[in-house]
Structure formats: structure tokens, C-alpha cells
Design a protein around this motif. Structure first.
Motif, short mmCIF file in Angstrom:
data_model
loop_
_atom_site.label_atom_id
_atom_site.label_comp_id
_atom_site.label_asym_id
_atom_site.label_seq_id
_atom_site.Cartn_x
_atom_site.Cartn_y
_atom_site.Cartn_z
N UNK A 113 -46.51 80.90 -0.99
CA UNK A 113 -46.62 82.31 -0.63
C UNK A 113 -47.98 82.88 -1.06
N UNK A 114 -48.45 82.51 -2.25
CA UNK A 114 -49.75 82.98 -2.71
C UNK A 114 -50.87 82.39 -1.85
N UNK A 115 -50.75 81.12 -1.54
CA UNK A 115 -51.77 80.46 -0.71
C UNK A 115 -51.80 81.10 0.68
N UNK A 116 -50.63 81.35 1.24
CA UNK A 116 -50.55 81.95 2.57
C UNK A 116 -51.18 83.35 2.57
N UNK A 117 -50.89 84.15 1.56
CA UNK A 117 -51.45 85.50 1.48
C UNK A 117 -52.98 85.43 1.40
N UNK A 118 -53.49 84.52 0.61
CA UNK A 118 -54.93 84.38 0.46
C UNK A 118 -55.60 83.91 1.75
N UNK A 119 -55.00 82.93 2.40
CA UNK A 119 -55.57 82.40 3.65
C UNK A 119 -55.53 83.45 4.75
N UNK A 120 -54.40 84.14 4.88
CA UNK A 120 -54.29 85.16 5.92
C UNK A 120 -55.25 86.32 5.66
N UNK A 121 -55.48 86.64 4.39
CA UNK A 121 -56.38 87.75 4.06
C UNK A 121 -57.84 87.39 4.27
N UNK A 122 -58.28 86.25 3.73
CA UNK A 122 -59.70 85.96 3.74
C UNK A 122 -60.14 85.01 4.85
N UNK A 123 -59.25 84.18 5.34
CA UNK A 123 -59.64 83.30 6.44
C UNK A 123 -59.34 83.93 7.78
#
Length: 159
Positions: A113-123
């Protein structure tokens, strides 16, 4: 796509084939960032396009639907892989060997969930409401997740 820019509506994507041409590569990159392997990412994205094709005539925002489907399929794939590892009772893998630096290794250690939030936000450069819709949570939860994961990454990478 910039933050706050609305998703493309159905009018800009005439067919499933057109959507495939326009978004396949970016969806595979998104899935690779969430899963860590290109081959699994390609399979997940292809499966999502197949499911999308079955519902094509009923979907109003196909790009948003596709992105959410990819994120959810990646989550399912990660759960399935974790269950397989648990049942096989193998030792957990050390670090993902992608020829990457410590950022990749740090991302690989994050909960999904943390990885997904980071990827969706910055990538993917999505706004908090879009990320919240993809993850099935509130925008405030997205802010909290991104804040915590950035603090965690700083502790791991900076030293």
C-alpha cells in the motif's frame, strides 16, 4: 499528465485497441514499479486489458478504470506471491536484483500500500483524490501514507 488534470474521457479513446496502443507501455511501467518484475507486470496488464474488453461498452472512464484495475491486480499478485512463499516455507528473498541502486532495494522492502501510494503520486503524477480512488481509501490516508513512506525512505537511503 499534470496534477489536477482531468482523466481523458471516452471521447479521446475510441476503442480498446486505441487504448491499448496509447496506455499499454505506461501501465506496464506502473505494474513493474508495483511488482518489481517486468514479465509478471506484462501478464497483469494484459489480463487487465482482457477484463476491460469484456466491459468496454459499460465503462465511462476507461483510462481510470484501467489504472485502478492494474493497481488492484498488482495487489492481488503480491498477495498471491506472499501466500505461495508462506506455503513453500522458503526463506524470504534478500533484495530484488534488478541491477538497481539502493532506491530500488528500499522500494522493494515497502509494504504494498505504501509502495503503491508512492508510485501513483510520483510516477503517475496523480492527485490525492485519484490515488485514494485507486487504493480504496480517503485522500487524508494518502497524504499520511506518502508522508510516512518518504520519512522511512529518507532514513534508509540518506545514511
Amino acid at each position: 499528465m499534470s496534477v489536477g488534470e482531468p482523466e481523458a474521457d471516452r471521447g479521446s479513446v475510441d476503442s480498446l485497441e486505441g487504448l491499448y496502443r496509447v496506455r499499454y507501455d505506461s501501465m506496464v511501467r506502473l505494474a513493474v514499479l508495483l511488482l518489481g518484475t517486468e514479465s509478471t507486470a506484462e501478464e497483469v496488464v494484459q489480463d487487465c486489458f482482457i477484463r476491460l474488453g469484456r466491459r468496454w461498452d459499460r465503462i465511462e472512464r476507461p483510462i481510470a478504470y484501467l489504472r485502478a484495475a492494474v493497481v488492484n491486480a498488482c495487489r492481488s499478485q503480491r498477495r498471491r506471491a506472499a501466500l505461495e512463499r508462506a506455503h513453500a516455507q522458503k526463506a524470504p528473498a534478500k533484495d530484488v536484483d534488478l541491477g538497481a541502486d539502493e532506491v530500488w532495494d528500499a522500494l522493494a522492502q515497502l509494504p504494498y500500500r505504501q509502495r503503491a501510494a508512492l508510485v501513483l503520486r510520483f510516477y503517475e503524477d496523480l492527485a490525492e483524490p485519484d490515488i485514494a480512488a485507486s487504493l480504496g481509501c480517503r485522500p487524508a490516508t494518502v497524504r499520511s501514507l506518502v508522508h510516512r513512506v518518504l520519512a522511512r525512505l529518507r532514513k534508509v537511503i540518506e545514511p
